[in-house]
Scaffold this active site. Structure first.
Site, PDB file in Angstrom:
ATOM      1  N   SER A   1     -12.244 -21.938 -41.904  1.00 35.89           N
ATOM      2  CA  SER A   1     -12.066 -23.108 -42.782  1.00 35.89           C
ATOM      3  C   SER A   1     -11.052 -24.091 -42.220  1.00 35.89           C
ATOM      4  O   SER A   1     -10.282 -24.699 -42.950  1.00 35.89           O
ATOM      5  CB  SER A   1     -11.640 -22.645 -44.183  1.00 35.89           C
ATOM      6  OG  SER A   1     -12.615 -21.814 -44.743  1.00 35.89           O
ATOM      7  N   GLY A   2     -11.058 -24.217 -40.901  1.00 38.44           N
ATOM      8  CA  GLY A   2     -10.178 -25.187 -40.250  1.00 38.44           C
ATOM      9  C   GLY A   2     -10.772 -26.583 -40.324  1.00 38.44           C
ATOM     10  O   GLY A   2     -11.488 -26.919 -41.271  1.00 38.44           O
TER      11      GLY A   2
ATOM     12  N   ASN B   1     -15.664 -21.395 -29.211  1.00 36.46           N
ATOM     13  CA  ASN B   1     -15.620 -21.442 -27.747  1.00 36.46           C
ATOM     14  C   ASN B   1     -14.955 -20.203 -27.147  1.00 36.46           C
ATOM     15  O   ASN B   1     -14.154 -19.568 -27.806  1.00 36.46           O
ATOM     16  CB  ASN B   1     -14.868 -22.700 -27.291  1.00 36.46           C
ATOM     17  CG  ASN B   1     -15.748 -23.936 -27.304  1.00 36.46           C
ATOM     18  OD1 ASN B   1     -16.891 -23.887 -26.879  1.00 36.46           O
ATOM     19  ND2 ASN B   1     -15.216 -25.042 -27.798  1.00 36.46           N
TER      20      ASN B   1
ATOM     21  N   ILE C   1     -13.109 -28.066 -38.433  1.00 39.45           N
ATOM     22  CA  ILE C   1     -14.574 -28.112 -38.381  1.00 39.45           C
ATOM     23  C   ILE C   1     -15.154 -27.531 -39.666  1.00 39.45           C
ATOM     24  O   ILE C   1     -16.078 -28.096 -40.256  1.00 39.45           O
ATOM     25  CB  ILE C   1     -15.128 -27.356 -37.151  1.00 39.45           C
ATOM     26  CG1 ILE C   1     -14.642 -27.996 -35.848  1.00 39.45           C
ATOM     27  CG2 ILE C   1     -16.661 -27.358 -37.180  1.00 39.45           C
ATOM     28  CD1 ILE C   1     -15.129 -27.296 -34.589  1.00 39.45           C
TER      29      ILE C   1
ATOM     30  N   ARG D   1      -9.001 -25.165 -28.740  1.00 38.74           N
ATOM     31  CA  ARG D   1      -8.388 -25.542 -27.468  1.00 38.74           C
ATOM     32  C   ARG D   1      -7.149 -26.392 -27.689  1.00 38.74           C
ATOM     33  O   ARG D   1      -7.064 -27.176 -28.617  1.00 38.74           O
ATOM     34  CB  ARG D   1      -9.369 -26.353 -26.623  1.00 38.74           C
ATOM     35  CG  ARG D   1     -10.490 -25.561 -26.033  1.00 38.74           C
ATOM     36  CD  ARG D   1     -11.569 -26.472 -25.486  1.00 38.74           C
ATOM     37  NE  ARG D   1     -11.224 -27.024 -24.195  1.00 38.74           N
ATOM     38  CZ  ARG D   1     -11.941 -27.966 -23.599  1.00 38.74           C
ATOM     39  NH1 ARG D   1     -12.989 -28.475 -24.185  1.00 38.74           N
ATOM     40  NH2 ARG D   1     -11.590 -28.411 -22.413  1.00 38.74           N
TER      41      ARG D   1
ATOM     42  N   HIS E   1     -22.198 -24.912 -22.184  1.00 39.18           N
ATOM     43  CA  HIS E   1     -21.365 -25.903 -22.880  1.00 39.18           C
ATOM     44  C   HIS E   1     -19.996 -25.891 -22.214  1.00 39.18           C
ATOM     45  O   HIS E   1     -19.080 -25.214 -22.637  1.00 39.18           O
ATOM     46  CB  HIS E   1     -21.242 -25.517 -24.355  1.00 39.18           C
ATOM     47  CG  HIS E   1     -20.473 -26.507 -25.183  1.00 39.18           C
ATOM     48  ND1 HIS E   1     -20.744 -27.858 -25.191  1.00 39.18           N
ATOM     49  CD2 HIS E   1     -19.446 -26.332 -26.049  1.00 39.18           C
ATOM     50  CE1 HIS E   1     -19.924 -28.460 -26.023  1.00 39.18           C
ATOM     51  NE2 HIS E   1     -19.120 -27.564 -26.551  1.00 39.18           N
TER      52      HIS E   1
ATOM     53  N   ILE F   1     -20.169 -21.916 -33.262  1.00 43.51           N
ATOM     54  CA  ILE F   1     -19.500 -23.082 -32.671  1.00 43.51           C
ATOM     55  C   ILE F   1     -18.287 -22.650 -31.833  1.00 43.51           C
ATOM     56  O   ILE F   1     -17.806 -23.380 -30.977  1.00 43.51           O
ATOM     57  CB  ILE F   1     -19.054 -24.075 -33.774  1.00 43.51           C
ATOM     58  CG1 ILE F   1     -20.261 -24.540 -34.603  1.00 43.51           C
ATOM     59  CG2 ILE F   1     -18.336 -25.287 -33.191  1.00 43.51           C
ATOM     60  CD1 ILE F   1     -19.917 -25.554 -35.688  1.00 43.51           C
TER      61      ILE F   1
END
Length: 320
Positions: free
Chosen positions: A11-12, A121, A14, A83, A176, A119
């Site tokens: 729930s950050g 990474n 994004i 990141r 990606h 999503i």
């Protein structure tokens, strides 16, 4: 008729944006899950309170227990560490692999029929691991990569040509990351391939090459500007487009990280390719002819993903 149920793991920035977009597009009721107590509850309540203004009806639930995602039709996974400046997507591998193990177990127990969009990474390795940890069929587990990479490429081209983004279509293959393969000859403006536009004097090959490189560096560019986080508006919009195609059986042709079973000479790995997304998940993988140079770039991208998957096995041997 019962509404669709959309579960957001993480729930950050994004996750919150995903929840808001799901509400605005009236895709269904939303469960925000996070290990941080109060965060999903607070964001869910905040978005719910915007619904009378924006004019949508949906239930938003915040939770810290995976039981809340039970029976979800779609699960979108953003959980993990984002990141920071100077980090590559691959630097996140060890930390986020452990997160995928926990998330996979939660999905396996409570939402085994869901369509899952990852999503987190480094994307291609994380979605590969998540599918194994969850045990869900490969056609129901995909990674959000190509839709975002294509959106960036389309936007940069629309700026260069001073045309609407709606008239730009592009093709991006591969992982990606820095080794993604934007294919100029399969990319068009109003149906005119990019190489022809170079010949017509709309741009130069040098400028086009710089745009392709900027597309590869798109995520890092935003990380460098924000300094404290990574992109969230465009990634969320990209994942919602994928979810909508599944929930509404739109059969959109979308570039996603999908598990290949021999296409492009690749087996049992997740790589970005064009697919048809409908009510059955990945309904078709589209295999196009690549010239020698494109194939070399694609193979290099696949090798990069393979290296990440091997590193995952080194950390979690059960993935083998």
């Amino acid at each position: 008729m019962a509404r669709n149920k959309i579960a957001l793991i993480g729930s950050g920035m994004i996750g919150g944006t995903l929840a808001h977009l799901a509400g605005l597009k009236e895709l269904g009721d939303v469960v925000l899950f996070d290990i941080a107590e109060g965060t999903p509850q607070g964001k869910g309540l905040d978005i719910a309170e915007s619904s009378p203004v924006d004019g949508f009806d949906a239930k938003f639930t915040g939770a810290n227990d995976y039981a809340a995602i039970e029976g979800a039709d779609v699960v979108i996974v953003t959980a993990g560490v984002p990141r920071k400046p100077g980090m590559s997507r691959d630097d996140l591998l060890g930390i986020n692999l452990k997160v995928m193990e926990q998330v996979g177990a939660g999905i396996k127990k409570y939402a085994p029929e869901a369509f899952v969009i990852c999503i987190t990474n480094p994307l291609d390795a994380m979605v590969w691991a998540l599918q194994k940890f969850s045990g869900l069929p490969a056609h129901k587990v995909v990674g959000m990569a190509g839709v975002l990479d294509s959106a960036r490429f389309r936007y940069f081209l629309s700026e260069e040509f001073n045309v609407s983004v709606e008239d730009v279509t592009v093709f991006v293959l591969g992982g990606h990351g820095d080794s993604m393969v934007p294919l100029a000859r399969y990319s068009t403006v109003a149906g005119i391939p990019l190489p022809d536009l170079v010949k017509m004097g709309w741009t130069s090959q040098d400028k086009l090459d710089k745009i392709i490189q900027r597309t590869r560096d798109g995520g890092a560019e935003i990380v460098g500007l924000l300094k404290t986080g990574s992109a969230f508006y465009a990634p969320a919009a990209s994942a919602i487009q994928m979810a909508e195609s599944y929930l509404k059986d739109k059969k959109r042709v979308l570039p996603v990280a999908a598990q290949l079973s021999g296409q492009y000479g690749v087996k049992d790995m997740y790589v970005g390719v064009p697919t048809v997304i409908g009510a059955n998940g990945v309904e078709r993988i589209i295999e196009i002819d690549l010239d020698k140079d494109e194939k070399a770039q694609f193979d290099k991208s696949v090798a990069s993903v393979a290296g990440l998957c091997e590193a995952c096995i080194g950390i979690a041997p059960s993935l083998k």
